[in-house]
Design an enzyme around this catalytic site. Structure first.
Site, PDB file in Angstrom:
ATOM      1  N   LYS A 282     -17.714 -28.052 -28.293  1.00  0.00           N
ATOM      2  CA  LYS A 282     -16.563 -27.200 -28.632  1.00  0.00           C
ATOM      3  C   LYS A 282     -15.218 -27.790 -28.215  1.00  0.00           C
ATOM      4  O   LYS A 282     -14.190 -27.420 -28.771  1.00  0.00           O
ATOM      5  CB  LYS A 282     -16.751 -25.812 -28.014  1.00  0.00           C
ATOM      6  N   ARG A 366     -20.279 -18.667  -9.119  1.00  0.00           N
ATOM      7  CA  ARG A 366     -21.028 -19.320  -8.045  1.00  0.00           C
ATOM      8  C   ARG A 366     -20.170 -20.428  -7.420  1.00  0.00           C
ATOM      9  O   ARG A 366     -20.008 -20.492  -6.211  1.00  0.00           O
ATOM     10  CB  ARG A 366     -22.316 -19.894  -8.637  1.00  0.00           C
ATOM     11  N   THR A 367     -19.598 -21.274  -8.282  1.00  0.00           N
ATOM     12  CA  THR A 367     -18.740 -22.352  -7.778  1.00  0.00           C
ATOM     13  C   THR A 367     -17.299 -21.875  -7.850  1.00  0.00           C
ATOM     14  O   THR A 367     -16.747 -21.697  -8.946  1.00  0.00           O
ATOM     15  CB  THR A 367     -18.924 -23.627  -8.633  1.00  0.00           C
TER      16      THR A 367
HETATM   17  P1  ATR Z   1     -21.153 -21.881 -21.167  1.00  0.00           P
HETATM   18  O1  ATR Z   1     -20.289 -22.875 -21.835  1.00  0.00           O
HETATM   19  O2  ATR Z   1     -22.205 -21.292 -22.059  1.00  0.00           O
HETATM   20  O3  ATR Z   1     -20.398 -20.818 -20.443  1.00  0.00           O
HETATM   21  P2  ATR Z   1     -21.532 -23.527 -18.845  1.00  0.00           P
HETATM   22  O4  ATR Z   1     -20.221 -24.165 -19.067  1.00  0.00           O
HETATM   23  O5  ATR Z   1     -22.672 -24.378 -18.462  1.00  0.00           O
HETATM   24  O6  ATR Z   1     -22.023 -22.710 -20.123  1.00  0.00           O
HETATM   25  O7  ATR Z   1     -21.301 -22.361 -17.759  1.00  0.00           O
HETATM   26  C1  ATR Z   1     -22.346 -21.818 -17.120  1.00  0.00           C
HETATM   27  C2  ATR Z   1     -21.857 -20.703 -16.202  1.00  0.00           C
HETATM   28  O8  ATR Z   1     -23.024 -20.087 -15.682  1.00  0.00           O
HETATM   29  C3  ATR Z   1     -21.059 -21.213 -15.006  1.00  0.00           C
HETATM   30  O9  ATR Z   1     -20.175 -20.205 -14.591  1.00  0.00           O
HETATM   31  C4  ATR Z   1     -22.168 -21.412 -13.980  1.00  0.00           C
HETATM   32  O10 ATR Z   1     -21.720 -21.355 -12.630  1.00  0.00           O
HETATM   33  P3  ATR Z   1     -21.140 -22.690 -11.912  1.00  0.00           P
HETATM   34  O11 ATR Z   1     -19.747 -22.822 -12.394  1.00  0.00           O
HETATM   35  O12 ATR Z   1     -21.254 -22.368 -10.494  1.00  0.00           O
HETATM   36  O13 ATR Z   1     -22.041 -23.803 -12.341  1.00  0.00           O
HETATM   37  C5  ATR Z   1     -23.014 -20.205 -14.261  1.00  0.00           C
HETATM   38  N1  ATR Z   1     -24.390 -20.369 -13.782  1.00  0.00           N
HETATM   39  C6  ATR Z   1     -25.343 -21.160 -14.306  1.00  0.00           C
HETATM   40  N2  ATR Z   1     -26.489 -21.027 -13.613  1.00  0.00           N
HETATM   41  C7  ATR Z   1     -26.237 -20.140 -12.628  1.00  0.00           C
HETATM   42  C8  ATR Z   1     -27.010 -19.592 -11.554  1.00  0.00           C
HETATM   43  N3  ATR Z   1     -28.285 -19.956 -11.371  1.00  0.00           N
HETATM   44  N4  ATR Z   1     -26.430 -18.694 -10.734  1.00  0.00           N
HETATM   45  C9  ATR Z   1     -25.134 -18.327 -10.916  1.00  0.00           C
HETATM   46  N5  ATR Z   1     -24.356 -18.817 -11.918  1.00  0.00           N
HETATM   47  C10 ATR Z   1     -24.886 -19.701 -12.737  1.00  0.00           C
END
Ligand code: ATR
Length: 480
Positions: A282, A366-367
């Site tokens: 994207k 989370r982050t």
């Molecule tokens: P998308 O583009 O679909 O939003 P992404 O950019 O991979 O996908 O974003 C994933 C989101 O899910 C992020 O906010 C990620 O948190 P981090 O920024 O900490 O990585 C969150 N996420 C993924 N797995 C997670 C988990 N097990 N627990 C909490 N948050 C999670």
């Protein structure tokens, strides 16, 4: 033609497969190598019982089949079955001129000369097809694209070898567009199967009724979706059903892509009119666009590319798709404070959309640094995900944008401690499964629910309009 590859170990089983798929197919391939030994003597009667033109194939293990006996035995089996009235016989490219060929000619059975490669697309594919044709009536290549560039190569075959009767198949996930757009590849037929006999094969019903692959002609407009992975996408369902319903001569195909540059070259080559863009492209597509909408400019991501004179234009329908299911609530002033869980690509568009509608947003992630980044771009609050419970009762909308709740994390919620009061709207953008743990928790408290499938369908409807110029037909429910 759509050709059903039969995979049952018995003739009765094969006839059953034909019966189940009768309305979707034009031809069948009997794979005698998949039949039980005791069934081989009945195989000769097969063509007269099948009521479809039939290809006789006895595939060796080296070519992905199950025939393990000697070449002499195989030759004898061919000879004994050729009397049965098959329309075609498949003889591999390395089989020397033989009595099988001679008999096929005598019986008026056309010879398909086949070449299989389960590892790659050979560099000499064009000349190989030409050579195959010299030793038979139809040249067949079943090869394995390992990149999108290989797929593009297969689409160029027709330009080079227009007059050669041929069957071209790209196996595996990269090859799926060559199966659906088989007519554009110049292939006489496409193979389908009741189960998956070869990697990438599509069910007869989908090929015939969803893709309507056999209806593709020179004027059919090609649309599609690019992503990596791409297996899960529901967009082909939304768009193909829509095109069909309004009698629009167009097809929408999933493309597994590993190089955006190659894909744009391909899109020019086949004169695509537009395509959807999903993870992870994207943002990457932006540098190929000559024109972008205000939303794309501000969100920094594009999920829809359309052809306009002289260039590609990017728009973002995720934004609209997200807003649509809560639009009335926004108009009525019922959403003033929102909590957005997650700070990935999807969150970016959602936070922007909410801010654009004047909603106060807090991002939990989370982050923390990721949350901070999205918050700074959109001038809003952010906090640690562990602090979710402190927002209970203080927000009108909670949006879940992480992958938690989706396979393989079904049954998980990113905010298990958050207490829904029943007064807020809970919105999960995950659409498989429809009812995530997050939504179950909200429903128990009596909250109003919004589903990822609603967002998906709404963004698709707007995309459909950008692609075709028509409203999405209101009488269609693609059940995404
Ligand atoms: P998308 O583009 O679909 O939003 P992404 O950019 O991979 O996908 O974003 C994933 C989101 O899910 C992020 O906010 C990620 O948190 P981090 O920024 O900490 O990585 C969150 N996420 C993924 N797995 C997670 C988990 N097990 N627990 C909490 N948050 C999670």
């Amino acid at each position: 033609m759509i050709c059903l590859t039969l995979s049952s170990p018995t003739i009765e089983g094969c006839l059953g497969e034909i019966e189940r798929n009768r309305e979707y197919i034009d031809m069948v391939e009997l794979r005698a190598d998949l039949l039980d030994e005791s069934e081989l003597e009945n195989a000769k009667e097969f063509p007269s019982r099948s009521s479809f033109p039939a290809i006789l194939t006895i595939r060796r293990t080296v070519d992905g089949g199950r025939y393990e006996k000697s070449e002499k035995d195989r030759r004898e089996l061919f000879l004994s079955l050729l009397d049965g009235g098959f329309s075609y016989v498949d003889i591999e490219s390395d089989v020397k001129r033989s009595d099988v060929e001679k008999k096929a000619k005598e019986m008026g059975v056309r010879i398909i000369r086949s070449y299989h490669d389960f590892e790659k697309v050979p560099d000499d594919i064009f000349s190989r097809i030409y050579r195959l044709k010299e030793h038979g009536d139809v040249a067949k290549v079943a090869v394995t694209p390992r990149s999108f560039q290989d797929v593009f190569t297969l689409f160029r075959i027709e330009e080079e070898l227009k007059d050669v009767p041929k069957i071209v198949i790209g196996m595996g996930e990269f090859g799926i567009p060559t199966r659906i757009l088989y007519k554009r590849v110049g292939s006489m037929l496409t193979f389908v199967s009741d189960g998956e006999v070869a990697p990438g094969q599509i069910s007869p019903r989908l090929m015939k009724t969803l893709y309507r692959a056999d209806k593709v002609d020179d004027r059919t407009a090609i649309y599609g979706v690019i992503g990596n992975p791409i297996g899960q996408t529901s967009s082909p369902k939304i768009h193909n059903l829509g095109f069909h319903a309004i009698n629009f001569n167009a097809i929408y195909v999933p493309f597994l892509v590993d190089s955006i540059r190659q894909f744009f070259a391909f899109a020019e080559y086949v004169k695509m009119r537009g395509f959807s863009v999903t993870v992870p492209f994207k943002v990457d597509v932006l540098s190929y666009l000559g024109n972008i909408s205000r939303e794309v400019k501000q969100i920094g991501s594009c999920n829809t590319v359309v052809r306009v004179p002289g260039m590609w234009k990017g728009i973002n329908t995720d934004y609209y798709g997200f807003i649509k299911p809560i639009e009335k609530d926004l108009d009525d002033g019922k959403i003033r404070n929102a909590l957005v869980i997650g700070a990935g690509g999807a969150s970016l568009a959602i936070v922007w959309a909410l801010r654009n509608r004047g909603v106060k947003v807090t991002i939990l992630n989370r982050t923390l640094s990721h949350a901070e980044r999205v918050a700074k771009m959109n001038i809003c609050q952010y906090d640690r995900i562990e602090n979710a419970s402190k927002y209970s009762g203080k927000v009108d909308l909670v949006v879940q944008t992480t992958s938690l709740g989706m396979s393989p994390n079904e049954g998980a919620s990113p905010i298990p401690d958050f207490k829904f009061t029943g007064n807020e709207i809970a919105y999960d953008i995950i659409y498989k499964p429809k009812m995530t743990k997050f939504l179950q928790d909200a429903e128990r408290a009596g909250s109003s629910l919004r589903f990822g499938s609603q967002m998906l369908l709404e963004q698709g409807k707007l995309q459909f309009m950008a692609f075709s110029g028509y409203y999405y037909p209101s009488w269609i429910d693609p059940e995404v």
